[in-house]
Motif scaffolding. Structure first.
Motif, short mmCIF file in Angstrom:
data_model
loop_
_atom_site.label_atom_id
_atom_site.label_comp_id
_atom_site.label_asym_id
_atom_site.label_seq_id
_atom_site.Cartn_x
_atom_site.Cartn_y
_atom_site.Cartn_z
N LYS A 96 -11.50 -2.50 0.51
CA LYS A 96 -12.89 -2.64 0.09
C LYS A 96 -13.31 -4.08 0.29
CE LYS A 96 -16.69 -1.65 -2.27
NZ LYS A 96 -17.70 -2.39 -1.56
N GLY A 97 -14.38 -4.27 1.06
CA GLY A 97 -14.94 -5.59 1.25
C GLY A 97 -16.33 -5.66 0.66
N GLU A 98 -16.94 -6.81 0.77
CA GLU A 98 -18.28 -6.97 0.21
C GLU A 98 -19.32 -6.13 0.92
OE1 GLU A 98 -19.51 -10.89 -0.89
OE2 GLU A 98 -17.44 -11.52 -1.19
N GLU A 99 -19.06 -5.76 2.15
CA GLU A 99 -20.02 -4.96 2.93
C GLU A 99 -19.66 -3.48 2.99
OE1 GLU A 99 -22.86 -6.33 4.06
OE2 GLU A 99 -22.15 -8.16 3.07
N GLY A 100 -18.59 -3.07 2.33
CA GLY A 100 -18.18 -1.68 2.37
C GLY A 100 -16.68 -1.57 2.54
N THR A 101 -16.22 -0.46 3.09
CA THR A 101 -14.78 -0.25 3.27
C THR A 101 -14.38 -0.51 4.71
OG1 THR A 101 -15.10 2.11 3.66
CG2 THR A 101 -14.60 1.42 1.41
N THR A 102 -13.10 -0.84 4.89
CA THR A 102 -12.53 -1.10 6.20
C THR A 102 -11.17 -0.44 6.25
OG1 THR A 102 -13.61 -3.25 6.30
CG2 THR A 102 -11.75 -2.92 7.77
N THR A 103 -10.85 0.16 7.38
CA THR A 103 -9.53 0.72 7.59
C THR A 103 -8.84 -0.12 8.66
OG1 THR A 103 -10.38 2.93 7.11
CG2 THR A 103 -8.24 2.81 8.17
N LEU A 104 -7.61 -0.54 8.37
CA LEU A 104 -6.85 -1.36 9.31
C LEU A 104 -5.53 -0.70 9.66
CD1 LEU A 104 -7.26 -4.93 7.77
CD2 LEU A 104 -8.39 -4.02 9.81
N HIS A 105 -5.10 -0.91 10.89
CA HIS A 105 -3.79 -0.43 11.32
C HIS A 105 -2.72 -1.17 10.53
CE1 HIS A 105 -0.33 0.47 13.83
NE2 HIS A 105 -1.06 1.43 14.38
N SER A 106 -1.67 -0.48 10.18
CA SER A 106 -0.60 -1.04 9.36
C SER A 106 0.00 -2.31 9.94
CB SER A 106 0.50 -0.01 9.13
OG SER A 106 0.02 1.05 8.34
N LYS A 107 0.03 -2.44 11.27
CA LYS A 107 0.65 -3.63 11.86
C LYS A 107 -0.18 -4.89 11.61
CE LYS A 107 -1.02 -2.66 16.51
NZ LYS A 107 -0.59 -2.30 17.85
N LEU A 108 -1.44 -4.75 11.15
CA LEU A 108 -2.29 -5.89 10.81
C LEU A 108 -2.22 -6.26 9.34
CD1 LEU A 108 -5.50 -4.90 12.82
CD2 LEU A 108 -3.71 -6.55 13.49
N VAL A 109 -1.47 -5.48 8.57
CA VAL A 109 -1.45 -5.61 7.11
C VAL A 109 -0.10 -6.17 6.65
CG1 VAL A 109 -1.57 -4.31 4.95
CG2 VAL A 109 -3.05 -3.68 6.87
N GLY A 110 -0.16 -7.22 5.85
CA GLY A 110 1.05 -7.75 5.24
C GLY A 110 1.13 -7.32 3.79
N VAL A 111 1.98 -6.36 3.52
CA VAL A 111 2.11 -5.83 2.15
C VAL A 111 2.93 -6.80 1.31
CG1 VAL A 111 2.99 -3.94 0.74
CG2 VAL A 111 1.90 -3.45 2.94
N LEU A 112 2.31 -7.33 0.25
CA LEU A 112 3.02 -8.21 -0.68
C LEU A 112 3.80 -7.42 -1.71
CD1 LEU A 112 0.20 -10.85 -1.25
CD2 LEU A 112 2.14 -10.97 0.33
N ALA A 113 3.22 -6.32 -2.18
CA ALA A 113 3.88 -5.40 -3.12
C ALA A 113 3.11 -4.09 -3.08
CB ALA A 113 3.88 -5.97 -4.53
N ALA A 114 3.84 -3.00 -3.21
CA ALA A 114 3.22 -1.67 -3.20
C ALA A 114 3.79 -0.84 -4.35
CB ALA A 114 3.48 -0.96 -1.86
N TRP A 115 2.97 0.09 -4.81
CA TRP A 115 3.37 0.96 -5.92
C TRP A 115 3.12 2.41 -5.53
CZ3 TRP A 115 0.73 -3.53 -6.15
CH2 TRP A 115 1.32 -4.57 -6.88
N SER A 116 4.06 3.26 -5.87
CA SER A 116 3.94 4.69 -5.60
C SER A 116 3.03 5.32 -6.66
CB SER A 116 5.31 5.34 -5.62
OG SER A 116 5.20 6.72 -5.38
N VAL A 117 2.00 6.00 -6.20
CA VAL A 117 1.03 6.62 -7.11
C VAL A 117 1.38 8.07 -7.39
CG1 VAL A 117 -1.43 7.23 -7.37
CG2 VAL A 117 -0.79 5.03 -6.41
N GLY A 118 2.13 8.72 -6.49
CA GLY A 118 2.50 10.11 -6.70
C GLY A 118 1.49 11.08 -6.14
N TYR A 119 0.70 10.62 -5.16
CA TYR A 119 -0.30 11.48 -4.53
C TYR A 119 0.37 12.51 -3.64
CZ TYR A 119 -4.08 12.86 -1.38
OH TYR A 119 -4.98 13.58 -0.65
N GLU A 120 -0.07 13.74 -3.76
CA GLU A 120 0.41 14.79 -2.88
C GLU A 120 -0.79 15.45 -2.25
OE1 GLU A 120 3.18 17.43 -4.77
OE2 GLU A 120 4.18 15.78 -5.79
N GLY A 121 -1.09 15.06 -1.02
CA GLY A 121 -2.31 15.52 -0.34
C GLY A 121 -2.16 16.77 0.44
#
Length: 121
Positions: A96-121
């Motif tokens: 989410k940015g100030e102008e709306g949402t953005t989707t980025l390819h994973s190779k552009l993203v540096g994950v500092l920490a992630a948490w499992s939410v338990g989503y089953e889609g």
């Protein structure tokens, strides 16, 4: 809008939709700028610690292999500070940015920490 639909609330709203608990209830509508966000939440000083404190009461666990539906604090190319994101596919994250949402390819993203939410889609 800061304090209503910024990156913290992207994560809070997603966890609310999946788990039924509003992580953002304590912070919602308490700030209206980046400076106020920092003063009230301390997010910019320690975004991972901030998120740990929010998700710990729910029992959300950290994961080194985030799956679609999981949340994270990430470094991305278009921001000066870490932002919250939701993994939406094996190779994509939503932010989410100030102008709306953005989707980025994973190779552009540096994950500092992630948490499992338990989503089953």
């Amino acid at each position: 809008m800061w304090g209503e639909s910024d990156c913290i609330f992207l994560l809070a709203d997603w966890v609310h939709a999946v788990r039924g608990v509003d992580l953002g209830a304590k912070w919602r509508m308490t700030y209206s700028s980046a400076g106020e966000c920092q003063r009230i939440t301390g997010y910019f000083t320690d975004p991972v610690g901030f998120m740990d404190a929010q998700v710990e009461p729910l029992g959300l666990e950290r994961t080194d292999a985030p799956q679609p539906g999981d949340i994270a604090v990430c470094n991305v190319p278009f921001t000066k500070h870490p932002v919250g994101g939701v993994k939406v596919a094996d190779n994509a994250w939503l932010f989410k940015g100030e102008e709306g949402t953005t989707t980025l390819h994973s190779k552009l993203v540096g994950v500092l920490a992630a948490w499992s939410v338990g989503y089953e889609g």
